[in-house]
Motif scaffolding. Structure first.
Motif, PDB file in Angstrom:
ATOM      1  N   ASN A 168      -6.284  -4.481   2.693  1.00 19.45           N
ATOM      2  CA  ASN A 168      -6.833  -3.972   3.892  1.00 19.45           C
ATOM      3  C   ASN A 168      -8.444  -3.278   3.345  1.00 19.45           C
ATOM      4  OD1 ASN A 168      -5.074  -4.233   5.603  1.00 19.45           O
ATOM      5  ND2 ASN A 168      -3.790  -2.323   5.380  1.00 19.45           N
ATOM      6  N   LYS A 169      -9.108  -4.142   2.652  1.00 20.46           N
ATOM      7  CA  LYS A 169     -10.458  -3.995   2.205  1.00 20.46           C
ATOM      8  C   LYS A 169     -10.771  -3.044   1.244  1.00 20.46           C
ATOM      9  CE  LYS A 169     -12.242  -6.120   6.476  1.00 20.46           C
ATOM     10  NZ  LYS A 169     -11.874  -7.560   5.971  1.00 20.46           N
ATOM     11  N   ASN A 170      -9.745  -2.145   0.881  1.00 17.96           N
ATOM     12  CA  ASN A 170     -10.073  -1.021  -0.063  1.00 17.96           C
ATOM     13  C   ASN A 170      -9.047  -0.742  -1.242  1.00 17.96           C
ATOM     14  OD1 ASN A 170      -7.973   0.501   1.403  1.00 17.96           O
ATOM     15  ND2 ASN A 170      -9.336   1.744   2.419  1.00 17.96           N
ATOM     16  N   THR A 171      -8.002  -1.263  -1.106  1.00 19.03           N
ATOM     17  CA  THR A 171      -6.849  -1.006  -2.257  1.00 19.03           C
ATOM     18  C   THR A 171      -6.775  -2.205  -3.020  1.00 19.03           C
ATOM     19  OG1 THR A 171      -5.799   0.442  -0.721  1.00 19.03           O
ATOM     20  CG2 THR A 171      -4.404  -0.389  -2.497  1.00 19.03           C
ATOM     21  N   VAL A 172      -6.974  -2.258  -4.246  1.00 20.70           N
ATOM     22  CA  VAL A 172      -6.713  -3.337  -5.182  1.00 20.70           C
ATOM     23  C   VAL A 172      -5.358  -2.862  -5.888  1.00 20.70           C
ATOM     24  CG1 VAL A 172      -7.814  -4.352  -7.030  1.00 20.70           C
ATOM     25  CG2 VAL A 172      -9.228  -3.520  -5.498  1.00 20.70           C
ATOM     26  N   GLN A 173      -4.701  -3.951  -6.058  1.00 23.24           N
ATOM     27  CA  GLN A 173      -3.550  -4.015  -6.818  1.00 23.24           C
ATOM     28  C   GLN A 173      -3.286  -5.298  -7.514  1.00 23.24           C
ATOM     29  OE1 GLN A 173       0.235  -2.669  -4.837  1.00 23.24           O
ATOM     30  NE2 GLN A 173      -0.785  -0.990  -3.634  1.00 23.24           N
ATOM     31  N   SER A 174      -2.375  -5.454  -8.436  1.00 18.41           N
ATOM     32  CA  SER A 174      -2.116  -6.926  -9.106  1.00 18.41           C
ATOM     33  C   SER A 174      -0.683  -6.952  -9.521  1.00 18.41           C
ATOM     34  CB  SER A 174      -3.188  -6.720 -10.144  1.00 18.41           C
ATOM     35  OG  SER A 174      -2.509  -5.832 -11.249  1.00 18.41           O
ATOM     36  N   PHE A 175      -0.590  -8.355  -9.836  1.00 18.77           N
ATOM     37  CA  PHE A 175       0.838  -8.893 -10.278  1.00 18.77           C
ATOM     38  C   PHE A 175       0.572  -9.848 -11.271  1.00 18.77           C
ATOM     39  CE2 PHE A 175      -0.273 -11.263  -6.716  1.00 18.77           C
ATOM     40  CZ  PHE A 175       0.101 -12.476  -6.913  1.00 18.77           C
ATOM     41  N   ILE A 199       1.058  -0.972  -0.116  1.00 20.58           N
ATOM     42  CA  ILE A 199      -0.105   0.058   0.017  1.00 20.58           C
ATOM     43  C   ILE A 199       0.734   1.166  -0.053  1.00 20.58           C
ATOM     44  CG2 ILE A 199      -1.817   1.324   1.523  1.00 20.58           C
ATOM     45  CD1 ILE A 199      -2.844  -1.392   2.357  1.00 20.58           C
ATOM     46  N   ASN A 200       1.876   1.234   0.987  1.00 23.15           N
ATOM     47  CA  ASN A 200       2.675   2.507   0.825  1.00 23.15           C
ATOM     48  C   ASN A 200       3.486   2.729  -0.170  1.00 23.15           C
ATOM     49  OD1 ASN A 200       1.964   2.785   3.612  1.00 23.15           O
ATOM     50  ND2 ASN A 200       3.918   1.730   4.434  1.00 23.15           N
ATOM     51  N   THR A 201       3.891   1.743  -0.932  1.00 20.05           N
ATOM     52  CA  THR A 201       4.723   1.937  -2.389  1.00 20.05           C
ATOM     53  C   THR A 201       3.892   1.920  -3.597  1.00 20.05           C
ATOM     54  OG1 THR A 201       5.219  -0.328  -2.471  1.00 20.05           O
ATOM     55  CG2 THR A 201       6.777   0.918  -1.107  1.00 20.05           C
ATOM     56  N   GLY A 202       2.732   1.143  -3.648  1.00 16.24           N
ATOM     57  CA  GLY A 202       2.039   1.165  -4.649  1.00 16.24           C
ATOM     58  C   GLY A 202       2.478   0.027  -5.593  1.00 16.24           C
ATOM     59  N   ARG A 203       3.416  -0.869  -4.786  1.00 15.07           N
ATOM     60  CA  ARG A 203       4.108  -2.019  -5.901  1.00 15.07           C
ATOM     61  C   ARG A 203       4.045  -3.230  -5.315  1.00 15.07           C
ATOM     62  NH1 ARG A 203       8.421   1.781  -5.144  1.00 15.07           N
ATOM     63  NH2 ARG A 203       9.554  -0.065  -4.324  1.00 15.07           N
TER      64      ARG A 203
END
Length: 133
Positions: free
Chosen positions: A115-122, A16-20
């Motif tokens: 944390n139930k609100n940020t979606v990221q992918s790989f 979350i902190n880095t967005g990566r």
């Protein structure tokens, strides 16, 4: 046919902190082929056989942080190789699907909700071969 388990451990706070997200994902599998590669990072290439069931389970390395699987897309879906679905009894931290076709280094994108609100992918890979007879 067998079941191949893929564990995804996530450092949620750092993602979350880095967005990566990819920099903070640690993947391993228990494929019996012995040919999987890229364990310990976000580019795991799982090798299994056509007809196997693949089960993805995601965990946060910090019990105060939450992570769940949001969805999959990419070539494994587009080609019909596998269509993962959530296991309803697991709060979306475990998904699975049956391998329906062969393919080499077929990429997929895995989306996680942090944390139930940020979606990221790989984007890891699956290789499926026909079972040896």
């Amino acid at each position: 046919m067998s079941q191949v388990n893929i564990l995804i451990a996530v450092n949620v706070a750092q993602a979350i902190n880095t967005g990566r997200l990819g920099d903070y994902v640690y993947m391993v599998d228990d494929s019996l082929t012995g040919k999987s590669s890229g364990e310990g990072g976000d580019e795991l290439s799982t090798v299994c056989e056509n007809g196997d069931t693949v089960v993805w389970r995601v965990e946060s390395i910090d019990p105060d942080q939450d992570v769940s699987i949001n969805r999959f897309d990419g070539d494994i879906i587009a080609t019909g190789m596998v269509n993962p679905a959530p296991y309803p009894q697991t709060d979306s931290d475990t998904w699975g699907g049956r391998i329906n076709s062969v393919g080499t280094q077929v990429e997929y994108r895995m989306y996680l909700t942090l944390n139930k609100n940020t979606v990221q992918s790989f984007d890891p890979f699956i290789t499926a071969t026909n079972p040896e007879r």
